[in-house]
Design a protein around this motif. Sequence first.
Motif, PDB file in Angstrom:
ATOM      1  N   ARG A 358       1.406  -1.595  -0.052  1.00  0.00           N
ATOM      2  CA  ARG A 358       0.550  -0.110  -0.155  1.00  0.00           C
ATOM      3  C   ARG A 358       0.939   0.936  -0.135  1.00  0.00           C
ATOM      4  O   ARG A 358       0.235   2.568  -0.181  1.00  0.00           O
ATOM      5  CB  ARG A 358      -0.647  -0.210   1.034  1.00  0.00           C
ATOM      6  N   TRP A 359       2.238   1.164   0.296  1.00  0.00           N
ATOM      7  CA  TRP A 359       2.916   2.437   0.595  1.00  0.00           C
ATOM      8  C   TRP A 359       4.333   2.597   0.033  1.00  0.00           C
ATOM      9  O   TRP A 359       4.518   3.438  -1.527  1.00  0.00           O
ATOM     10  CB  TRP A 359       3.023   3.069   1.840  1.00  0.00           C
ATOM     11  N   TYR A 360       5.301   0.993  -0.389  1.00  0.00           N
ATOM     12  CA  TYR A 360       6.245   1.249  -0.642  1.00  0.00           C
ATOM     13  C   TYR A 360       5.755   0.954  -2.489  1.00  0.00           C
ATOM     14  O   TYR A 360       6.621   1.893  -3.085  1.00  0.00           O
ATOM     15  CB  TYR A 360       6.809  -0.077  -0.216  1.00  0.00           C
ATOM     16  N   LEU A 361       5.270   0.459  -3.319  1.00  0.00           N
ATOM     17  CA  LEU A 361       4.612   0.267  -4.120  1.00  0.00           C
ATOM     18  C   LEU A 361       4.307   1.491  -5.491  1.00  0.00           C
ATOM     19  O   LEU A 361       4.950   1.572  -6.242  1.00  0.00           O
ATOM     20  CB  LEU A 361       3.570  -1.063  -4.905  1.00  0.00           C
ATOM     21  N   PRO A 362       3.844   1.678  -4.874  1.00  0.00           N
ATOM     22  CA  PRO A 362       3.112   3.063  -5.307  1.00  0.00           C
ATOM     23  C   PRO A 362       4.649   4.082  -5.465  1.00  0.00           C
ATOM     24  O   PRO A 362       4.903   4.803  -6.855  1.00  0.00           O
ATOM     25  CB  PRO A 362       1.716   3.967  -4.629  1.00  0.00           C
TER      26      PRO A 362
END
Length: 502
Positions: A358-362
């Motif tokens: 939810r946070w690193y991939l974007p």
Amino acid sequence: MLRHPTLGKLRGLESPLTIQYRNLPYAQFNGRFREASIRDDPVSVDDAVYDATQWGPLCPQIPDGINFDFALAGAELPYTKRRIDEEHGLNAVVTVPKKHADGKLLPVLVWVHGSSGFRRALGETCYRLGILGLLASKELNSGGNFGLKDQILGFQWLQKHISGFGGDPNNITAFGESAGAMLLSTLLQLPTPLFKKAMVMSGSATLRPSKTEKQQEALYNDVVSALDLTEKSSEERKMLLYEIPYEDMIAKLPPLIHVGPSVESRFLDDVVTLSTLSKSTSPSWCTEIVIGDCFHDATCFKTRILNKPNNAEYFIGCINSVLVPEQAQNVIHAYSLSPLDSAETSLVKCIELLTDLRWYLPILYIDIGLEKTARAPKVSRYHFHQPNKFDCQWNGLAAHLFDITLLLQNHRHLLGQDAIRLGEEMADRVFSLAYGSGFVSKHEDDGSGNTVVVWGPDGASKLLRREEYDAELRRGRGMVLLGLGPDVCERLAGTIQFGSSR
């Protein structure tokens, strides 16, 4: 007293280093589920001095929501309980340093607050939250997005009036965390120039993506049901929705109802996904964007998702339901998930997987999008690894909100020297961004934009190349998830978060 050229005579609250002007109305409330309009009139009446020393009211929100933020940060602070007022909540706070060169306009830092709490910074604007800020439906003839549009009015108000406080309207830097970062990330999808630089901390538009008309109608029906209005006629229902006291509305609705921006013609054209991030980036009107996360950002999901007796067993089930066997085994192995783990070990491993989804991939997909974009703003990255050392459930983790706890320094008297030092280093980079020297300076980067700022875990900053960061501190997991593809990752995250891939 300040003789502001457009707002009139103002009396602010003085401290040893600053003067703060509070409760400055930037927009006119035109009714519930209606768009506000900008306020251009003076705030002082008949040449009287306007008292800007008292906090203005807040827009309606969950009662004592700041305590949720304090729980995430790990330590409570005393705070002034502010009045809630639906009609007069659209107000701004401007903080001005006492000592600055006369006639020289200063850079402007604007804090875009999240869903509650943590509201002490150089400048901010309150905006409508939750259902009252985002609900859309055909029945109400409402396109939603009121909270977003409130923020747009706030930035436009600043552009018109900040020079009277000594600020440069052409050098505004916006920074926000969590829900504030999600809002900033959404504003960056719009064609309207609002600020020059942005720092998007622990949140993106993909974390709570824009809802289609079908999704908003489903949410509207959930709201109608929760408020016991299903059996009313359409006209009765509309009248009650406009007239129900906000306290009653908030009390009856689930505290964590999943509201979000709406896809709206001629305003917000499309849903932002990992796939769209990989194809394009933010508009050219923003010259520099800083994006980053905390290594354990998913701690904010503890009460909603990560509250099962064995989190790993649930996560493994979700992984196996979405991925083909080989992919599933790769992910389970990368995060060392096992149903035999203790509850504590299981929790931490699942926090790391959900954080990455939810946070690193974007952040990684924004990097991919930049490589495909000829004219793009400069994008810098940071990642926060400093462990929380408060006596709380997040002790030892780089938890959601702990980066802001260090950066804003409201908890300074409770922090150890390593955390204080790191907070000062973080602030130096934010000020460097605002003053135009870059979040990552020219001598720290070879021009490739490949330098990542890492905060912690030892109370200091260091610089790594992006591939080094993923290999060393993320243990190569980013590459494992990228290999699944954006659509599969979003289905996996949705299944974990909601029990389905919606």
